[in-house]
Enzyme design. Structure first.
Site, PDB file in Angstrom:
ATOM      1  N   GLU A  54       0.848  -1.193   0.000  1.00  0.00           N
ATOM      2  CA  GLU A  54       0.000   0.000   0.000  1.00  0.00           C
ATOM      3  C   GLU A  54       0.885   1.246   0.000  1.00  0.00           C
ATOM      4  O   GLU A  54       0.953   2.009   0.963  1.00  0.00           O
ATOM      5  CB  GLU A  54      -0.963  -0.069   1.190  1.00  0.00           C
ATOM      6  CG  GLU A  54      -1.916  -1.256   1.030  1.00  0.00           C
ATOM      7  CD  GLU A  54      -2.595  -1.718   2.316  1.00  0.00           C
ATOM      8  OE1 GLU A  54      -3.209  -2.811   2.293  1.00  0.00           O
ATOM      9  OE2 GLU A  54      -2.508  -1.016   3.330  1.00  0.00           O
ATOM     10  N   HIS A 104      -3.331   3.346   5.216  1.00  0.00           N
ATOM     11  CA  HIS A 104      -3.421   2.157   4.357  1.00  0.00           C
ATOM     12  C   HIS A 104      -3.952   2.487   2.970  1.00  0.00           C
ATOM     13  O   HIS A 104      -4.326   3.620   2.679  1.00  0.00           O
ATOM     14  CB  HIS A 104      -4.390   1.147   5.001  1.00  0.00           C
ATOM     15  CG  HIS A 104      -3.840   0.458   6.202  1.00  0.00           C
ATOM     16  ND1 HIS A 104      -3.491  -0.880   6.211  1.00  0.00           N
ATOM     17  CD2 HIS A 104      -3.579   0.926   7.447  1.00  0.00           C
ATOM     18  CE1 HIS A 104      -3.037  -1.195   7.406  1.00  0.00           C
ATOM     19  NE2 HIS A 104      -3.086  -0.124   8.182  1.00  0.00           N
ATOM     20  N   GLU A 130      -7.987   4.724   4.751  1.00  0.00           N
ATOM     21  CA  GLU A 130      -7.880   3.890   3.546  1.00  0.00           C
ATOM     22  C   GLU A 130      -7.985   4.778   2.310  1.00  0.00           C
ATOM     23  O   GLU A 130      -8.977   5.477   2.118  1.00  0.00           O
ATOM     24  CB  GLU A 130      -9.011   2.846   3.511  1.00  0.00           C
ATOM     25  CG  GLU A 130      -8.981   1.842   4.660  1.00  0.00           C
ATOM     26  CD  GLU A 130      -7.970   0.716   4.474  1.00  0.00           C
ATOM     27  OE1 GLU A 130      -7.332   0.649   3.397  1.00  0.00           O
ATOM     28  OE2 GLU A 130      -7.812  -0.078   5.413  1.00  0.00           O
TER      29      GLU A 130
HETATM   30 ZN    ZN Z   1      -3.779  -2.236   4.589  1.00  0.00          ZN
END
Ligand code: ZN
Length: 381
Positions: free
Chosen positions: A178, A268, A344
């Site tokens: 990531e 992330h 995210e």
């Molecule tokens: Zn992750």
């Protein structure tokens, strides 16, 4: 172009920092490829390779076996990242067929240059990591320390800045594939160390920041998606980190124990969802309403500040008492009473505001970091 060069087979290789590809066969400008699994693990999804001998040729790169990747939904609506100078990364024409050759993604691209790089997302190399650490460690007011050592012997770097009482931890790349997470950190550190930035000046007065740009250098260098050198998913180790399996987490958590934590963000990337979102700490045993309200208020500030963040799409929240305490965000919220969250960012794009040329990108990751920090100042005020 001569007929001879048209017949010459392209060369595909990945023998470099964060490289990952297996070459199953090459015929002219067409290659049949597969992604190597993380060491001692079933996970795979990250790819990064170079193609040579490709100037002016219509490449057809077929990556096979992808239906058994970690996140098969990640391939649907995804376009591969491509660069001819390893600086500007754009998106290539990409098609995914779940039923062909165990799930096949076909990338079509005609480079002008003789060499060309393809990756799951714009890579953030360990060399760039060291450049970032060197630049930041030399900045006024920044303290650098090594929290511990990975199983491959790489340092877990931490940069601290600010003179305030509020302890803020920003950690990234527990999942090494990531890479947008470390681009985000670069944006955050650029802002925090800018003597002219008014938000940074105010934040440095109120907070002490502790920034870990890369929690998993071994997985990063090895070209892993999700695990460290021994195949361990670090974001499932926070309840019980160990020197044998997860020295990276043990070192970071011990350093957190020394400072305490008031606010934490674990950065992330998400393979499937085309949006930026948070996952919170709902369901921890020690949940309090003020703590939850602190999280919701921060989330609302960020949503108001940037069209690249939203709250409609994301993961379902855990039910009361059902939080997974092996994950950083839940463990930090439980252990320290902190307002803690997982950020995210998409591998694909923010579909509410798509960029047809680059998709989600390093540039947007860095800009998002600035908005996250400006939101923190507003939240503290
Ligand atoms: Zn992750």
């Amino acid at each position: 172009m001569t007929p001879e060069s048209k017949r010459t087979a392209i060369t595909v290789d990945a023998g470099f920092d964060s490289g990952n590809i297996e070459v199953l066969g090459v015929d002219g400008a067409t290659a049949r490829l597969a992604i190597r699994r993380d060491t001692s693990s079933e996970f795979f999804q990250w790819f990064h390779f170079r193609v040579s001998g490709c100037a002016g040729r219509a490449l057809e790169l077929r990556i096979t076996g992808l239906a058994s990747a970690a996140y098969p939904d990640g391939w649907v609506g995804y376009r591969a990242c491509v660069s001819e100078d390893r600086d500007i990364w754009t998106r290539a024409e990409t098609r995914y067929e779940a039923a062909v050759d165990g799930g096949t993604m076909t990338i079509r691209y005609t480079p002008e240059a003789a060499t060309c790089w393809f990756a799951y997302f714009a890579p953030y190399s360990m060399e760039r990591h060291h450049d970032l650490v060197a630049e930041m460690a030399a900045s006024d007011g920044v303290t650098h320390r090594v929290l511990g050592t990975s199983l491959d012997g790489q340092p877990i770097d931490c940069l601290s800045v600010g003179e305030g009482e509020t302890q803020v931890w920003l950690i990234a790349r527990q999942h090494p594939g990531e890479s947008m997470a470390e681009w985000w950190v670069e944006g955050a550190l650029d802002m925090l160390t800018d003597p002219a930035d008014p938000h940074a000046r105010a934040l440095r007065k109120r907070c002490r920041f502790h920034v870990v740009p890369n929690c998993n250098p071994d997985g990063s260098r090895r070209g892993h998606l999700r695990t460290n050198a021994v195949g361990v998913n670090l974001n499932r180790e926070w309840h019980e980190p160990s020197a044998e399996r997860s020295p990276e987490v043990l070192a970071i958590r011990n350093a957190m124990d020394e400072t305490g934590v008031h606010f934490a963000m674990d950065v992330h990337g998400d393979e499937a969802i085309p949006a930026v979102f948070f996952a919170g700490f709902e369901g921890i045993p020690g949940w309090t309403e003020p703590q939850g309200e602190g999280y919701r208020r921060y989330r609302a500030i960020l949503e108001r500040r940037t069209p690249d963040f939203q709250t409609r799409r994301g993961y379902p929240a855990a039910r009361p008492g059902k939080a997974n305490l092996s994950m950083a965000t839940n463990q930090i919220a439980q252990r320290f009473g902190a307002v803690s969250m997982t950020l995210e960012m998409p591998f694909k794009d923010n579909d509410d505001l798509p960029d047809p040329v680059q998709g989600w990108s390093p540039e947007r990751s860095k800009l998002l970091a600035r908005e996250c920090l400006a939101s923190l100042l507003e939240w503290l005020s």
